[in-house]
Design a protein around this motif. Structure first.
Motif, PDB file in Angstrom:
ATOM      1  N   ALA A 109       0.886  -1.174   0.000  1.00  0.00           N
ATOM      2  CA  ALA A 109       0.000   0.000   0.000  1.00  0.00           C
ATOM      3  C   ALA A 109       0.916   1.214   0.000  1.00  0.00           C
ATOM      4  O   ALA A 109       1.426   1.620   1.043  1.00  0.00           O
ATOM      5  CB  ALA A 109      -0.924   0.004   1.211  1.00  0.00           C
ATOM      6  N   THR A 110       1.151   1.779  -1.170  1.00  0.00           N
ATOM      7  CA  THR A 110       2.144   2.839  -1.284  1.00  0.00           C
ATOM      8  C   THR A 110       1.811   3.798  -2.416  1.00  0.00           C
ATOM      9  O   THR A 110       1.188   3.411  -3.410  1.00  0.00           O
ATOM     10  CB  THR A 110       3.544   2.235  -1.547  1.00  0.00           C
ATOM     11  N   GLY A 111       2.249   5.033  -2.230  1.00  0.00           N
ATOM     12  CA  GLY A 111       2.092   6.038  -3.267  1.00  0.00           C
ATOM     13  C   GLY A 111       3.319   6.219  -4.115  1.00  0.00           C
ATOM     14  O   GLY A 111       3.307   6.994  -5.067  1.00  0.00           O
ATOM     15  N   LEU A 146      -2.031  -6.704  -3.238  1.00  0.00           N
ATOM     16  CA  LEU A 146      -2.193  -5.292  -3.569  1.00  0.00           C
ATOM     17  C   LEU A 146      -3.331  -4.704  -2.748  1.00  0.00           C
ATOM     18  O   LEU A 146      -4.478  -5.097  -2.885  1.00  0.00           O
ATOM     19  CB  LEU A 146      -2.477  -5.121  -5.061  1.00  0.00           C
ATOM     20  N   ARG A 147      -2.980  -3.738  -1.885  1.00  0.00           N
ATOM     21  CA  ARG A 147      -3.968  -3.026  -1.075  1.00  0.00           C
ATOM     22  C   ARG A 147      -4.229  -1.658  -1.703  1.00  0.00           C
ATOM     23  O   ARG A 147      -3.757  -1.367  -2.792  1.00  0.00           O
ATOM     24  CB  ARG A 147      -3.456  -2.911   0.361  1.00  0.00           C
ATOM     25  N   ASP A 148      -4.977  -0.849  -1.014  1.00  0.00           N
ATOM     26  CA  ASP A 148      -5.337   0.461  -1.551  1.00  0.00           C
ATOM     27  C   ASP A 148      -4.538   1.566  -0.872  1.00  0.00           C
ATOM     28  O   ASP A 148      -4.592   1.688   0.354  1.00  0.00           O
ATOM     29  CB  ASP A 148      -6.829   0.719  -1.314  1.00  0.00           C
ATOM     30  N   PRO A 149      -3.785   2.369  -1.651  1.00  0.00           N
ATOM     31  CA  PRO A 149      -3.501   2.239  -3.087  1.00  0.00           C
ATOM     32  C   PRO A 149      -2.172   1.523  -3.310  1.00  0.00           C
ATOM     33  O   PRO A 149      -1.330   1.468  -2.414  1.00  0.00           O
ATOM     34  CB  PRO A 149      -3.399   3.689  -3.518  1.00  0.00           C
ATOM     35  N   GLN A 172      -7.031   0.747  -5.567  1.00  0.00           N
ATOM     36  CA  GLN A 172      -6.454   1.550  -6.635  1.00  0.00           C
ATOM     37  C   GLN A 172      -5.088   0.958  -6.981  1.00  0.00           C
ATOM     38  O   GLN A 172      -4.213   0.877  -6.117  1.00  0.00           O
ATOM     39  CB  GLN A 172      -6.309   3.004  -6.178  1.00  0.00           C
ATOM     40  N   VAL A 173      -4.919   0.519  -8.222  1.00  0.00           N
ATOM     41  CA  VAL A 173      -3.672  -0.119  -8.648  1.00  0.00           C
ATOM     42  C   VAL A 173      -3.256   0.449  -9.996  1.00  0.00           C
ATOM     43  O   VAL A 173      -4.019   0.406 -10.962  1.00  0.00           O
ATOM     44  CB  VAL A 173      -3.825  -1.656  -8.771  1.00  0.00           C
ATOM     45  N   GLY A 174      -2.055   0.986 -10.068  1.00  0.00           N
ATOM     46  CA  GLY A 174      -1.562   1.516 -11.333  1.00  0.00           C
ATOM     47  C   GLY A 174      -0.245   2.226 -11.134  1.00  0.00           C
ATOM     48  O   GLY A 174       0.067   2.679 -10.024  1.00  0.00           O
ATOM     49  N   PHE A 175       0.538   2.341 -12.182  1.00  0.00           N
ATOM     50  CA  PHE A 175       1.820   3.025 -12.049  1.00  0.00           C
ATOM     51  C   PHE A 175       1.607   4.504 -11.752  1.00  0.00           C
ATOM     52  O   PHE A 175       2.348   5.101 -10.967  1.00  0.00           O
ATOM     53  CB  PHE A 175       2.645   2.851 -13.323  1.00  0.00           C
TER      54      PHE A 175
END
Length: 441
Positions: A109-111, A146-149, A172-175
């Motif tokens: 879970a990371t930005g 994969l957690r949010d985000p 929320q998953v995406g580069f």
């Protein structure tokens, strides 16, 4: 969007006995390596708010009976961002996993990378990628949740770089994170469900099922066995076809057992992977995963009787390479009229995908066993077959080309199709006599 759990809450969701690893020490510089004004104060507020001193919590635990190293991100600590101290903890966790022969489970879970540390933060991605690569070379599995985000470099290393990728619903998953996307970007494209459809994730798992699902995956992927997988028993006809066209007719019958029925009969339990990690999936044409057969793990890649798409071939190649690295035997089931030959298949690289699967099978050190259960149509079927260890059921055939197409190429009338089938010698017993397969099941 799924409910956002803290690192400790996520760990409690999947295990009851988490033990944190020792934390590596690093000399602190005022306001970090870039002397970013207010950085120390931001870290202090994050620590007070979350009870953590960094954005990851690393330790060991048993998940449904299988010991693993778990890496849980704390998004409340500066957005779960990666900095130098984060890199220290991640490197130590991976090194511990290799030293103790344990699988690694990143609960992401990371930005992304921490701006207050500039390029020094970004280069932690290279550091993490090396640790992941070393762990793969050691034959240890990595299963990401994969957690949010899950965005930025955390997604592009710990997430997308894992062997198996599970995701929580609505995450929320995406580069690209939400604040750096084009203003007209479709938010639905940046979700766990969208990544699953695009072949970038293997499953979306509800929180209540996460512990059991993760435990099943860990158990299957940490039980290597170099013993050859026995071929399944035949579930359809037991008498041999009398002619080539009879073999074709049987293989194309809607009454004939398909791959799912064979897999259900062969495995006591199984889990599936999906997607080629290149933007596509072929869930209706190729079934891939790991299962338990007579108490041990066997990987499987099975065609379903349809024309196989490029994504199906790439998924099967990914499955075989993973099984090979983990020391797990492979079972493949051949059943396709041939590779998909439409324009979209060509645009998606059909030839390259088939070549990649040929190479994966040829290079595999783990035993591969093949059973032809229906149609064996040309190279699109042969790519999945094990050289020297292929078997066939009585209601199957294997041919260099479909009899109808062979007749057309030879400019023969339609009434000669059946005779052409005989000339091609495609019956199971013909294939045994020719030395193409080992035997008829």
């Amino acid at each position: 969007m799924t409910d956002r759990l803290s690192a400790r809450e996520t760990l409690a969701l999947v295990t009851d006995d988490f033990t944190e690893l020792p934390r590596p020490a690093r000399d602190a510089k005022p306001d970090g390596p870039l002397a970013w004004q207010g950085y120390d104060a931001s870290r202090a507020r994050a620590a007070e708010r979350t009870g953590e001193t960094e954005s990851v919590v690393c330790g060991t635990a048993s998940v449904e009976g299988t010991r693993a190293v778990l890496i849980a991100f704390e998004f409340g600590f500066l957005g779960g961002s990666l900095g130098e101290r984060t890199g220290d903890r991640l490197e130590a966790a991976y090194a511990y996993a290799r030293g103790h022969r344990l699988p690694v489970v990143p609960l992401v879970a990371t930005g992304g990378s921490r701006m207050q540390e500039g390029m020094l933060a970004l280069t932690q991605l290279q550091r993490v990628a090396r640790q992941s690569a070393l762990t793969k070379e050691a034959g240890l599995p990595q299963i990401a949740v994969l957690r949010d985000p899950t965005t930025g470099g955390g997604w592009a290393t710990l997430g997308a770089g894992a062997d198996v990728i599970l995701a929580l619903p609505g995450a929320q998953v995406g580069f690209a994170g939400s604040r750096v996307r084009p203003p007209d970007a479709d938010p639905a494209a940046y979700t766990a469900e969208a990544q699953l459809a695009a072949g970038a994730a293997d499953a979306v798992v509800p929180p209540r099922a996460l512990r059991k699902t993760l435990g099943r995956w860990l158990r299957l992927l940490t039980s290597p066995s170099q013993a050859e997988a026995p071929p399944p028993r035949a579930l359809g006809a037991t008498d041999l076809p009398v002619s080539g066209w009879d073999a074709v007719r049987r293989a194309r019958s809607t009454e004939r057992p398909r791959a799912a029925r064979y897999l259900d009969a062969y495995f006591t339990s199984r889990v599936s992977i999906g997607g080629d990690r290149c933007g596509h999936a072929d869930p209706d044409g190729m079934l891939c995963g790991f299962g338990e057969h007579e108490g041990r793990t066997v990987a499987y890649a099975a065609q379903t009787g349809t024309s196989t798409r490029p994504a199906g071939y790439r998924t099967a190649a990914r499955l075989i390479r993973l099984a090979d690295r983990l020391g797990v035997p492979v079972l493949t089931l051949v059943d396709t009229p041939g590779a998909a030959n439409d324009a979209e298949a060509e645009r998606q690289g059909a030839g390259a995908a088939i070549a990649d699967l040929f190479h994966a099978v040829a290079a595999a050190r783990t035993p591969v066993t093949t059973l032809v259960i229906g149609e064996g149509g040309s190279g699109g079927a042969l790519a999945l077959a094990a050289p020297g260890n292929t078997w066939a059921t009585p209601d199957s055939y294997f041919s260099v080309i479909a009899p109808e197409l062979a007749a057309a190429i030879l400019k023969r009338p339609a009434e000669q199709v059946e005779a052409t089938a005989d000339q091609l010698r495609i019956r199971p017993q013909d294939l045994v006599e020719l030395g193409v397969i080992r035997g008829v099941i």
